[in-house]
Design a protein around this motif. Structure first.
Motif, PDB file in Angstrom:
ATOM      1  N   ALA A   1      -4.828  -9.085 -12.443  1.00  0.00           N
ATOM      2  CA  ALA A   1      -3.737 -10.002 -12.743  1.00  0.00           C
ATOM      3  C   ALA A   1      -2.430  -9.241 -12.919  1.00  0.00           C
ATOM      4  CB  ALA A   1      -4.063 -10.794 -14.010  1.00  0.00           C
ATOM      5  N   VAL A   2      -2.498  -8.077 -13.602  1.00  0.00           N
ATOM      6  CA  VAL A   2      -1.285  -7.278 -13.799  1.00  0.00           C
ATOM      7  C   VAL A   2      -0.726  -6.812 -12.455  1.00  0.00           C
ATOM      8  CG1 VAL A   2      -0.369  -5.143 -14.769  1.00  0.00           C
ATOM      9  CG2 VAL A   2      -1.986  -6.503 -16.093  1.00  0.00           C
ATOM     10  N   LEU A   3      -1.617  -6.294 -11.619  1.00  0.00           N
ATOM     11  CA  LEU A   3      -1.170  -5.811 -10.309  1.00  0.00           C
ATOM     12  C   LEU A   3      -0.542  -6.926  -9.506  1.00  0.00           C
ATOM     13  CD1 LEU A   3      -3.935  -3.323  -9.155  1.00  0.00           C
ATOM     14  CD2 LEU A   3      -1.759  -2.913 -10.283  1.00  0.00           C
ATOM     15  N   GLN A   4      -1.188  -8.073  -9.550  1.00  0.00           N
ATOM     16  CA  GLN A   4      -0.667  -9.197  -8.790  1.00  0.00           C
ATOM     17  C   GLN A   4       0.711  -9.611  -9.294  1.00  0.00           C
ATOM     18  OE1 GLN A   4      -3.413 -11.814  -7.358  1.00  0.00           O
ATOM     19  NE2 GLN A   4      -1.834 -12.953  -6.254  1.00  0.00           N
ATOM     20  N   LEU A   5       0.883  -9.609 -10.629  1.00  0.00           N
ATOM     21  CA  LEU A   5       2.192  -9.946 -11.193  1.00  0.00           C
ATOM     22  C   LEU A   5       3.238  -8.921 -10.762  1.00  0.00           C
ATOM     23  CD1 LEU A   5       1.222 -10.969 -14.819  1.00  0.00           C
ATOM     24  CD2 LEU A   5       2.378 -12.416 -13.135  1.00  0.00           C
ATOM     25  N   MET A   6       2.827  -7.636 -10.701  1.00  0.00           N
ATOM     26  CA  MET A   6       3.771  -6.575 -10.360  1.00  0.00           C
ATOM     27  C   MET A   6       4.276  -6.678  -8.937  1.00  0.00           C
ATOM     28  SD  MET A   6       2.092  -3.185 -12.027  1.00  0.00           S
ATOM     29  CE  MET A   6       2.776  -2.130 -10.785  1.00  0.00           C
ATOM     30  N   VAL A   7       3.346  -6.839  -8.014  1.00  0.00           N
ATOM     31  CA  VAL A   7       3.740  -6.746  -6.616  1.00  0.00           C
ATOM     32  C   VAL A   7       3.847  -8.108  -5.953  1.00  0.00           C
ATOM     33  CG1 VAL A   7       2.759  -4.468  -6.351  1.00  0.00           C
ATOM     34  CG2 VAL A   7       1.371  -6.450  -5.823  1.00  0.00           C
ATOM     35  N   GLY A   8       3.355  -9.133  -6.613  1.00  0.00           N
ATOM     36  CA  GLY A   8       3.463 -10.462  -6.053  1.00  0.00           C
ATOM     37  C   GLY A   8       2.467 -10.706  -4.932  1.00  0.00           C
ATOM     38  N   ARG A   9       1.511  -9.794  -4.750  1.00  0.00           N
ATOM     39  CA  ARG A   9       0.463  -9.989  -3.746  1.00  0.00           C
ATOM     40  C   ARG A   9      -0.743  -9.194  -4.227  1.00  0.00           C
ATOM     41  NH1 ARG A   9       1.214  -4.772  -1.234  1.00  0.00           N
ATOM     42  NH2 ARG A   9       3.338  -4.259  -1.707  1.00  0.00           N
ATOM     43  N   PRO A  10      -1.938  -9.604  -3.846  1.00  0.00           N
ATOM     44  CA  PRO A  10      -3.114  -8.860  -4.306  1.00  0.00           C
ATOM     45  C   PRO A  10      -3.199  -7.483  -3.645  1.00  0.00           C
ATOM     46  CG  PRO A  10      -3.757 -10.745  -2.938  1.00  0.00           C
ATOM     47  CD  PRO A  10      -2.280 -10.767  -3.025  1.00  0.00           C
ATOM     48  N   ILE A  11      -3.669  -6.483  -4.418  1.00  0.00           N
ATOM     49  CA  ILE A  11      -3.827  -5.128  -3.881  1.00  0.00           C
ATOM     50  C   ILE A  11      -5.306  -4.906  -3.576  1.00  0.00           C
ATOM     51  CG2 ILE A  11      -3.764  -2.688  -4.475  1.00  0.00           C
ATOM     52  CD1 ILE A  11      -1.059  -3.193  -4.534  1.00  0.00           C
ATOM     53  N   THR A  12      -5.577  -4.426  -2.400  1.00  0.00           N
ATOM     54  CA  THR A  12      -6.972  -4.167  -2.055  1.00  0.00           C
ATOM     55  C   THR A  12      -7.268  -2.682  -2.209  1.00  0.00           C
ATOM     56  OG1 THR A  12      -6.214  -4.153   0.203  1.00  0.00           O
ATOM     57  CG2 THR A  12      -7.351  -6.132  -0.543  1.00  0.00           C
ATOM     58  N   ASN A  13      -8.368  -2.303  -1.657  1.00  0.00           N
ATOM     59  CA  ASN A  13      -8.871  -0.942  -1.747  1.00  0.00           C
ATOM     60  C   ASN A  13      -7.786   0.129  -1.601  1.00  0.00           C
ATOM     61  OD1 ASN A  13     -10.530   1.175  -1.813  1.00  0.00           O
ATOM     62  ND2 ASN A  13     -11.557   0.764   0.147  1.00  0.00           N
ATOM     63  N   LEU A  14      -7.671   1.004  -2.615  1.00  0.00           N
ATOM     64  CA  LEU A  14      -6.655   2.053  -2.580  1.00  0.00           C
ATOM     65  C   LEU A  14      -6.933   3.079  -1.488  1.00  0.00           C
ATOM     66  CD1 LEU A  14      -5.683   3.250  -6.160  1.00  0.00           C
ATOM     67  CD2 LEU A  14      -4.213   2.314  -4.396  1.00  0.00           C
ATOM     68  N   PHE A  15      -8.177   3.547  -1.491  1.00  0.00           N
ATOM     69  CA  PHE A  15      -8.529   4.597  -0.534  1.00  0.00           C
ATOM     70  C   PHE A  15      -9.312   3.966   0.598  1.00  0.00           C
ATOM     71  CE2 PHE A  15      -8.533   6.286  -4.829  1.00  0.00           C
ATOM     72  CZ  PHE A  15      -7.529   7.220  -4.724  1.00  0.00           C
ATOM     73  N   GLN A  16      -8.787   4.095   1.782  1.00  0.00           N
ATOM     74  CA  GLN A  16      -9.479   3.478   2.891  1.00  0.00           C
ATOM     75  C   GLN A  16      -9.323   4.355   4.118  1.00  0.00           C
ATOM     76  OE1 GLN A  16      -7.533  -0.258   3.059  1.00  0.00           O
ATOM     77  NE2 GLN A  16      -5.551   0.613   3.469  1.00  0.00           N
ATOM     78  N   GLY A  17      -9.781   3.862   5.225  1.00  0.00           N
ATOM     79  CA  GLY A  17      -9.650   4.625   6.466  1.00  0.00           C
ATOM     80  C   GLY A  17     -10.915   5.409   6.732  1.00  0.00           C
ATOM     81  N   ALA A  18     -11.334   5.380   7.990  1.00  0.00           N
ATOM     82  CA  ALA A  18     -12.560   6.078   8.357  1.00  0.00           C
ATOM     83  C   ALA A  18     -12.316   7.574   8.342  1.00  0.00           C
ATOM     84  CB  ALA A  18     -13.002   5.637   9.745  1.00  0.00           C
TER      85      ALA A  18
END
Ligand code: ATP
Ligand code: MG
Lengths: 335, 508
Positions: free
Chosen positions: B245-262
């Motif tokens: 909820a905090v992240l969503q309030l901060m950026v106004g959009r949901p944040i997904t997986n931080l570390f990604q990429g094959a």
């Protein structure tokens, strides 16, 4: 945005927008206030001596008077932007006049003599730069020391005597005209134009701003900080050699004592007036030139209005302090 | 300063109330209509993206900036501090992201600047100063780590931060704001700081805590306030908001997986470092391959930054060699390393990375002279294009590329440093604390960027004090202690506890 960049002296890169706004950028807010100060001085002295001040002869006098200082001050501007200071320039001017006079005596070739004077100046600059970069001596102390040393060398090589120059070319440079303008003033304009292009339109110039702004950052960004410092002091020495040529031409002689009347103080004053921060990284050639003009008009005006010499000295010293005070205030405001 | 009508403090007024604060810098509306309350003995976490206005709000609180609108009330009374020293006198202290210290003064003098007591009338009472300094250092259990007479300039980033905090502590504060205090501290040092914060809360100090790290917010905060684009979008008890909820309030959009990429199989060896020794390093050897992210873990002072500097030619070596793609390098200066295709983004951005007086553009193009000039003459358009490209790519929040870099928010300054190296495109990039002071959203972007870079065949060496970052980002982790590499862990065998154990084991 762009005016903010000018506020701190580092000119924005060219090629951004239309000609008018580019002109505004070139002037910058600091330079506009210098122009205002200049106008005020002109109004004061013009008002006090309207009979002489605006005569073409007097205006040429002012030009003559600032030619030597102008060369020194714009070179000093570059030194200060690079984070250094060169107090030895006055002594180098004296040394250069002597070397040029001797050069004329030995070779009878004005070209060789002039090149000799400039080369001696450059060598003096090289000595300064090595003491500062390799030796790690603070620039103020280093050039304060070499100021005395260079002056001594000038007395040694000339045997303490004034050496007359009997050569028509020097008379031509000192008092002659080319295309209707005095040659000394033309030399000044050429030097200023070259420095302006160097600092504004070349990579070398941008990098001088960078090393003055923060040498650690510049080094970690891959700049050869020492190399630039050496180059800048050589440039300052060579410019002082050239200024020596102008002085020798004007006085028709090489005098070891010449240039000892506070030329370095005036050069530094003009550069600081022009917006240089003594901490480096900030300043413009145009500002330095405007600083010189202000000093030139002040000197001329004080003579016209018969201010006694000793009071003139006080006024010049006070001007340097005032310029630094104003700069400090601005730095605090724009922090 | 205070309005006579307000002189009697209303009963039950909060310790601090900010009402309708607005602040504009030129074209940037940094804050608008911010209203915030802080009670005595409360820790309020202030969160938001880079450039959201957190630091600006704190500068207004301490009188370093004047608000365009709104007022600051303490105990219900209006205050308008004209400068930080006025705020200090009223018991309000803000500790900044980038501590300002006098590098040539000693630690002790820095700590008690403004309160140096004389002995025999004129001389500095060194014994009294030492006693007071020692007492404070002891409170942080640092009496054996930091020497009171060491010049403050010799301290690393972590110790400078601690020095700054102690400086505020010694002059009884009622309202303390910490602006990203832990961004350069290790886990252990952070824990020490948290203990101090909790102790001060118990003593009734009101604390505003700014951080980009959710676990710190969780560990400390009683309530959470979220700023987005200069607006306060929420202030609620910490229990009522979960991380998402905090992240969503901060950026106004949901944040997904931080570390990604094959992950791809690493390629040829790019960097081959053998037996590096100097005053801070002992026999450091490792390799870095194309397409690989290698992490350097360990405590502050273990020599991680020194490895980076040595490989980059910034410090002298007494022994050892550095090879780049098989070729032995002669490293007399960073210029040599850069020419060989190595880049370094240093941790101390104010002192080592950025020309603070220069524009965003000039900072970005500093290391690519060949791209912005022809025969030594500048091509203004080229520089502008390069700068704009990096601003877009890194989403640097700035009114324009001509903006002076010191006027950007901390996280955006860090992005400018990265932009310089992305413009240069080295084959090996060394990042020393690359996400220090960077918000979650931007962090994810930077991680993705690192992923892209290695996918294109770059080798990246990351120094980080943030465990999740090391573990999530790196293919291998080299653990350092006391100037040596004590372990080389692959992704499968690395975990937080193991790294910490290894990092501590060789400590005296
Ligand atoms: N002195 C200034 N001049 C111009 N703009 C400024 C100035 N100070 C801050 N700003 C701008 O105001 C906005 C808010 O900046 P602020 O430093 O408060 O952000 P922040 O929330 O602390 O970000 P970070 O997490 O990156 O530290 C930014 O867009 C910044 O560029
Ligand atoms: Mg901030």
């Amino acid at each position: 945005m762009s005016s903010e960049a000018d506020e701190i002296g580092l000119p924005a890169l060219p090629g951004r927008s239309g000609a008018v706004s580019r002109l505004m950028q070139a002037a910058g807010t600091h330079n506009l206030s210098l122009l205002l100060a200049l106008a005020v001085l002109v109004a004061i002295f013009g008002g006090m001596r309207p009979d002489v001040f605006f005569l073409a002869r007097n205006i040429e006098n002012i030009g003559q008077g600032i030619a030597i200082l102008g060369v020194l001050a714009t070179a000093q501007t570059i030194v200060i932007i690079s984070g250094g200071l060169d107090i030895s320039v006055g002594a180098v001017v004296g040394l250069s006049t002597v070397c040029i006079a001797l050069g004329v005596e030995w070779t009878n070739s004005p070209t060789l003599a002039i090149l000799f004077g400039i080369a001696v100046g450059a060598a003096a600059g090289l000595a300064n730069s090595l003491i500062i970069t390799v030796g790690g001596v603070n620039a103020v102390i280093a050039t304060l020391g070499t100021m005395a040393a260079f002056r001594g060398v000038a007395f040694i090589v000339s045997d303490g005597q004034s050496i007359s120059i009997f050569n028509p070319v020097f008379r031509m440079i000192g008092a002659g005209r080319l295309l209707g303008l005095q040659i000394t003033i033309e030399v000044l304009l050429l030097v200023v134009a070259a420095f302006y292009v160097l600092m504004r339109y070349t990579i070398v110039g941008r990098n001088i701003y960078a090393i003055g702004g923060n040498p650690v950052v510049a080094r970690l960004a891959g700049l050869n900080v020492r190399g630039y410092q050496v180059g800048v002091y050589i440039l300052s020495g060579a410019a002082a050699g050239l200024a020596g040529m102008l002085l020798a031409a004007r006085t028709g002689s090489g005098q070891p004592i010449s240039g000892s009347d506070g030329l370095e103080l005036q050069a530094i004053t003009a550069a600081v007036l022009g917006g240089c921060a003594l901490t480096g990284g900030k300043g413009t050639i145009v500002g330095g030139l405007l600083g010189v003009l202000i000093l030139g008009v002040l000197n001329n005006g004080m003579i016209l209005t018969s201010v006694p010499t000793f009071y003139q000295m006080v006024a010049r010293g006070a001007l340097l302090i005032a310029a630094v005070l104003v700069a400090e205030q601005q730095a605090r405001r724009y922090g | 300063m205070s309005d006579p009508a307000d002189l009697a403090a209303p009963a039950g007024a909060p310790l601090l109330a900010l009402r309708n604060i607005a602040k504009r810098f030129g074209v940037v509306q940094a804050l608008s209509g911010v209203t915030l309350e802080l009670r005595a003995g409360e820790v309020l976490a202030l969160v938001g993206e880079n450039g959201a206005g957190k630091s600006t709000l704190m500068r207004i609180l301490e009188g370093a900036h004047q608000p365009d609108e709104g007022e600051v009330l303490i105990d219900g009374r209006r205050h308008a501090f004209r400068s930080p020293s006025h705020a200090h006198a009223a018991g309000v202290r803000v500790i900044h992201q980038e501590p300002d210290i006098a590098p040539d003064l000693s630690v002790a003098e820095n700590m008690f600047i403004g309160d140096l007591r004389p002995a025999a009338g004129i001389f500095l009472d060194r014994r009294d100063l030492l006693r007071r300094t020692h007492a404070l250092l002891k409170r942080f259990r640092l009496e054996h780590v930091i020497s009171p007479w060491a010049p403050a300039g010799t301290l690393g980033a972590a110790h400078r931060q601690i020095l700054e905090i102690m400086r505020a502590l010694r002059s009884g504060v009622r309202i303390l704001s910490l602006d990203e205090p832990t961004s350069s501290l290790t886990e252990e040092e952070s824990q020490r700081l948290f203990a101090i914060v909790r102790q001060m809360r118990a003593e009734g100090v009101g604390i505003i805590y700014i951080s980009h790290r959710m676990h710190e917010v969780r560990a400390l905060a009683d309530s959470i306030a979220v700023l987005r684009d200069g607006h306060l979008v929420a202030q609620r008890p910490a229990g009522e908001l979960d991380d998402a909820a905090v992240l969503q309030l901060m950026v106004g959009r949901p944040i997904t997986n931080l570390f990604q990429g094959a992950r791809r199989a690493p390629g040829e060896v790019l960097l081959d470092v053998r037996g590096l020794c100097n005053t801070r390093l002992r026999d450091v050897s490792f390799t870095l391959r194309a397409g690989e992210v290698v992490g350097l873990g360990g405590l502050v002072g273990a020599g991680r930054t020194e490895v980076a500097r040595a490989v980059f030619g910034a410090d002298r070596l007494s022994a050892g060699e550095v090879r780049m793609a098989g070729r032995r390098l002669v490293l007399r200066s960073p210029a040599d390393a850069i020419a060989a295709g190595i880049g370094l983004a240093p941790e101390d951005r104010k002192g080592q990375a950025l020309l603070l007086l220069a524009s965003v553009q000039d900072n970005i193009v500093l290391s690519v002279p060949q791209l912005i000039s022809r025969l030594g003459l500048l091509r203004g358009g080229a520089a502008r294009d390069i700068a704009q490209q990096q601003v877009r790519r890194l989403r640097i929040r700035t009114p324009g590329i001509a903006q002076i870099v010191s006027k950007l928010s901390g996280g955006n300054q860090q992005k400018v440093v990265l932009g310089r190296w992305l413009a240069r495109q080295p084959r090996v990039l060394i990042l020393d604390e690359p996400t220090r002071g960077i918000d979650v959203g931007a962090k994810a972007e930077i991680y993705r960027l690192i992923g892209d870079l290695v996918a294109q065949g770059m080798g990246v060496l990351v120094i980080s004090s943030e465990m999740p970052e090391l573990l999530g980002l790196c293919d291998r982790i080299l653990v350092m202690a006391a100037g040596r590499i004590v372990a080389d862990l692959d992704r499968a065998s690395a975990n937080e506890q193991r790294i910490l154990d290894l990092a501590m084991q060789e400590q005296p």
